[in-house]
Design a protein around this motif. Structure first.
Motif, PDB file in Angstrom:
ATOM      1  N   VAL A  25       0.858  -1.175   0.000  1.00 43.36           N
ATOM      2  CA  VAL A  25       0.000   0.000   0.000  1.00 43.36           C
ATOM      3  C   VAL A  25       0.894   1.224   0.000  1.00 43.36           C
ATOM      4  CG1 VAL A  25      -1.773   1.287   1.252  1.00 43.36           C
ATOM      5  CG2 VAL A  25      -1.796  -1.196   1.296  1.00 43.36           C
ATOM      6  N   GLY A  26       0.603   2.164  -0.864  1.00 45.97           N
ATOM      7  CA  GLY A  26       1.362   3.404  -0.893  1.00 45.97           C
ATOM      8  C   GLY A  26       0.851   4.316  -1.984  1.00 45.97           C
ATOM      9  N   GLY A  27       0.946   5.602  -1.744  1.00 47.73           N
ATOM     10  CA  GLY A  27       0.523   6.569  -2.745  1.00 47.73           C
ATOM     11  C   GLY A  27      -0.933   6.443  -3.143  1.00 47.73           C
ATOM     12  N   GLY A  28      -1.768   5.980  -2.213  1.00 52.88           N
ATOM     13  CA  GLY A  28      -3.194   5.821  -2.507  1.00 52.88           C
ATOM     14  C   GLY A  28      -3.521   4.574  -3.306  1.00 52.88           C
ATOM     15  N   LEU A  29      -2.536   3.684  -3.508  1.00 51.72           N
ATOM     16  CA  LEU A  29      -2.745   2.455  -4.263  1.00 51.72           C
ATOM     17  C   LEU A  29      -2.532   1.241  -3.377  1.00 51.72           C
ATOM     18  CD1 LEU A  29      -0.731   3.313  -7.497  1.00 51.72           C
ATOM     19  CD2 LEU A  29      -3.207   3.389  -7.217  1.00 51.72           C
ATOM     20  N   VAL A  30      -3.195   0.147  -3.734  1.00 51.27           N
ATOM     21  CA  VAL A  30      -2.955  -1.140  -3.095  1.00 51.27           C
ATOM     22  C   VAL A  30      -2.568  -2.119  -4.205  1.00 51.27           C
ATOM     23  CG1 VAL A  30      -5.383  -1.853  -3.178  1.00 51.27           C
ATOM     24  CG2 VAL A  30      -3.842  -2.909  -1.529  1.00 51.27           C
ATOM     25  N   HIS A  31      -1.552  -2.953  -3.913  1.00 47.85           N
ATOM     26  CA  HIS A  31      -1.099  -3.963  -4.873  1.00 47.85           C
ATOM     27  C   HIS A  31      -1.247  -5.324  -4.199  1.00 47.85           C
ATOM     28  CE1 HIS A  31       1.237  -5.761  -8.129  1.00 47.85           C
ATOM     29  NE2 HIS A  31       1.801  -6.501  -7.194  1.00 47.85           N
ATOM     30  N   VAL A  32      -1.927  -6.246  -4.863  1.00 46.54           N
ATOM     31  CA  VAL A  32      -2.138  -7.601  -4.356  1.00 46.54           C
ATOM     32  C   VAL A  32      -1.620  -8.565  -5.410  1.00 46.54           C
ATOM     33  CG1 VAL A  32      -3.842  -9.303  -3.596  1.00 46.54           C
ATOM     34  CG2 VAL A  32      -4.233  -6.872  -3.168  1.00 46.54           C
ATOM     35  N   GLU A  33      -0.830  -9.557  -4.974  1.00 46.52           N
ATOM     36  CA  GLU A  33      -0.279 -10.531  -5.904  1.00 46.52           C
ATOM     37  C   GLU A  33      -0.257 -11.902  -5.232  1.00 46.52           C
ATOM     38  OE1 GLU A  33       3.450 -10.601  -9.021  1.00 46.52           O
ATOM     39  OE2 GLU A  33       3.412  -9.129  -7.413  1.00 46.52           O
ATOM     40  N   VAL A  62     -11.492 -17.759 -10.502  1.00 48.74           N
ATOM     41  CA  VAL A  62     -10.056 -17.511 -10.661  1.00 48.74           C
ATOM     42  C   VAL A  62      -9.777 -16.966 -12.059  1.00 48.74           C
ATOM     43  CG1 VAL A  62      -7.795 -18.639 -10.846  1.00 48.74           C
ATOM     44  CG2 VAL A  62      -9.302 -19.167  -8.922  1.00 48.74           C
ATOM     45  N   GLU A  63     -10.383 -17.577 -13.076  1.00 49.91           N
ATOM     46  CA  GLU A  63     -10.187 -17.102 -14.446  1.00 49.91           C
ATOM     47  C   GLU A  63     -10.695 -15.675 -14.628  1.00 49.91           C
ATOM     48  OE1 GLU A  63     -12.353 -18.257 -18.387  1.00 49.91           O
ATOM     49  OE2 GLU A  63     -10.674 -19.633 -18.089  1.00 49.91           O
ATOM     50  N   VAL A  64     -11.841 -15.366 -14.043  1.00 52.31           N
ATOM     51  CA  VAL A  64     -12.402 -14.026 -14.157  1.00 52.31           C
ATOM     52  C   VAL A  64     -11.478 -13.006 -13.488  1.00 52.31           C
ATOM     53  CG1 VAL A  64     -14.310 -12.532 -13.422  1.00 52.31           C
ATOM     54  CG2 VAL A  64     -14.783 -14.786 -14.391  1.00 52.31           C
ATOM     55  N   MET A  65     -10.999 -13.314 -12.283  1.00 51.08           N
ATOM     56  CA  MET A  65     -10.095 -12.392 -11.599  1.00 51.08           C
ATOM     57  C   MET A  65      -8.780 -12.262 -12.339  1.00 51.08           C
ATOM     58  SD  MET A  65     -10.815 -12.614  -7.508  1.00 51.08           S
ATOM     59  CE  MET A  65      -9.808 -13.999  -7.193  1.00 51.08           C
ATOM     60  N   ALA A  66      -8.231 -13.364 -12.827  1.00 52.81           N
ATOM     61  CA  ALA A  66      -6.961 -13.313 -13.551  1.00 52.81           C
ATOM     62  C   ALA A  66      -7.098 -12.480 -14.823  1.00 52.81           C
ATOM     63  CB  ALA A  66      -6.479 -14.722 -13.889  1.00 52.81           C
ATOM     64  N   ALA A  67      -8.222 -12.615 -15.524  1.00 49.89           N
ATOM     65  CA  ALA A  67      -8.435 -11.837 -16.747  1.00 49.89           C
ATOM     66  C   ALA A  67      -8.554 -10.350 -16.426  1.00 49.89           C
ATOM     67  CB  ALA A  67      -9.684 -12.330 -17.479  1.00 49.89           C
ATOM     68  N   TRP A  69      -7.466  -8.824 -13.542  1.00 49.19           N
ATOM     69  CA  TRP A  69      -6.315  -8.332 -12.788  1.00 49.19           C
ATOM     70  C   TRP A  69      -5.046  -8.366 -13.619  1.00 49.19           C
ATOM     71  CZ3 TRP A  69      -6.074 -10.112  -7.016  1.00 49.19           C
ATOM     72  CH2 TRP A  69      -7.250  -9.731  -6.366  1.00 49.19           C
ATOM     73  N   GLY A  70      -4.824  -9.463 -14.296  1.00 49.52           N
ATOM     74  CA  GLY A  70      -3.598  -9.647 -15.062  1.00 49.52           C
ATOM     75  C   GLY A  70      -2.760 -10.776 -14.483  1.00 49.52           C
ATOM     76  N   THR A  71      -2.019 -11.440 -15.348  1.00 43.98           N
ATOM     77  CA  THR A  71      -1.175 -12.558 -14.935  1.00 43.98           C
ATOM     78  C   THR A  71       0.205 -12.416 -15.548  1.00 43.98           C
ATOM     79  OG1 THR A  71      -1.779 -13.935 -16.827  1.00 43.98           O
ATOM     80  CG2 THR A  71      -3.158 -14.133 -14.853  1.00 43.98           C
ATOM     81  N   HIS A  72       1.163 -13.088 -14.940  1.00 50.10           N
ATOM     82  CA  HIS A  72       2.478 -13.208 -15.552  1.00 50.10           C
ATOM     83  C   HIS A  72       3.162 -14.461 -15.028  1.00 50.10           C
ATOM     84  CE1 HIS A  72       3.315 -10.712 -11.940  1.00 50.10           C
ATOM     85  NE2 HIS A  72       4.443 -11.383 -11.894  1.00 50.10           N
ATOM     86  N   HIS A  73       4.129 -14.938 -15.788  1.00 44.47           N
ATOM     87  CA  HIS A  73       4.882 -16.138 -15.427  1.00 44.47           C
ATOM     88  C   HIS A  73       6.359 -15.801 -15.396  1.00 44.47           C
ATOM     89  CE1 HIS A  73       6.189 -20.293 -15.179  1.00 44.47           C
ATOM     90  NE2 HIS A  73       7.061 -19.991 -16.121  1.00 44.47           N
ATOM     91  N   ASP A  74       7.024 -16.306 -14.381  1.00 40.26           N
ATOM     92  CA  ASP A  74       8.463 -16.172 -14.249  1.00 40.26           C
ATOM     93  C   ASP A  74       9.015 -17.566 -14.005  1.00 40.26           C
ATOM     94  OD1 ASP A  74      10.904 -15.961 -12.289  1.00 40.26           O
ATOM     95  OD2 ASP A  74      10.806 -14.028 -13.328  1.00 40.26           O
ATOM     96  N   ASP A  75      10.019 -17.983 -14.766  1.00 39.62           N
ATOM     97  CA  ASP A  75      10.551 -19.339 -14.627  1.00 39.62           C
ATOM     98  C   ASP A  75      11.045 -19.642 -13.215  1.00 39.62           C
ATOM     99  OD1 ASP A  75       9.960 -20.040 -17.219  1.00 39.62           O
ATOM    100  OD2 ASP A  75      11.933 -19.496 -17.992  1.00 39.62           O
TER     101      ASP A  75
END
Length: 90
Positions: A25-33, A62-67, A69-75
């Motif tokens: 949380v910072g600058g009026g934003l919240v980030h959840v991952e 889960v699919e609805v939230m991922a679509a 919110w956004g997703t990414h993959h890191d090896d």
């Protein structure tokens, strides 16, 4: 998101598996991952749920939230679903 990661990814099925939940949380934003280990043996798919079965309903939200919110993959880190939004919004 966390339950799905534990039940359906290598995070909950292999020794040493992990699920990370990152909040900021910072600058009026919240980030959840939510980050899990992914799966070496399967690909998620939505299946039809029957009235007499408790399973089969979790992947749709889960699919609805991922679509949305956004997703990414890191090896190294695994699969992540993340959202940054103004604090107090959904």
């Amino acid at each position: 998101m966390v339950t799905n990661a534990v039940v359906h990814s290598d995070s909950g099925c292999t020794p040493g598996g992990s699920v990370m939940v990152c909040l900021g949380v910072g600058g009026g934003l919240v980030h959840v991952e939510v980050i899990d280990d992914g799966s070496a043996t399967s690909v998620p798919f939505i299946r039809a749920a029957s009235a007499d079965n408790d399973g089969g309903r979790g992947l749709f939200p889960v699919e609805v939230m991922a679509a949305g919110w956004g997703t990414h993959h890191d090896d190294e880190a695994g699969n992540a679903v993340a959202r940054t939004a103004p604090f107090g919004s959904t």
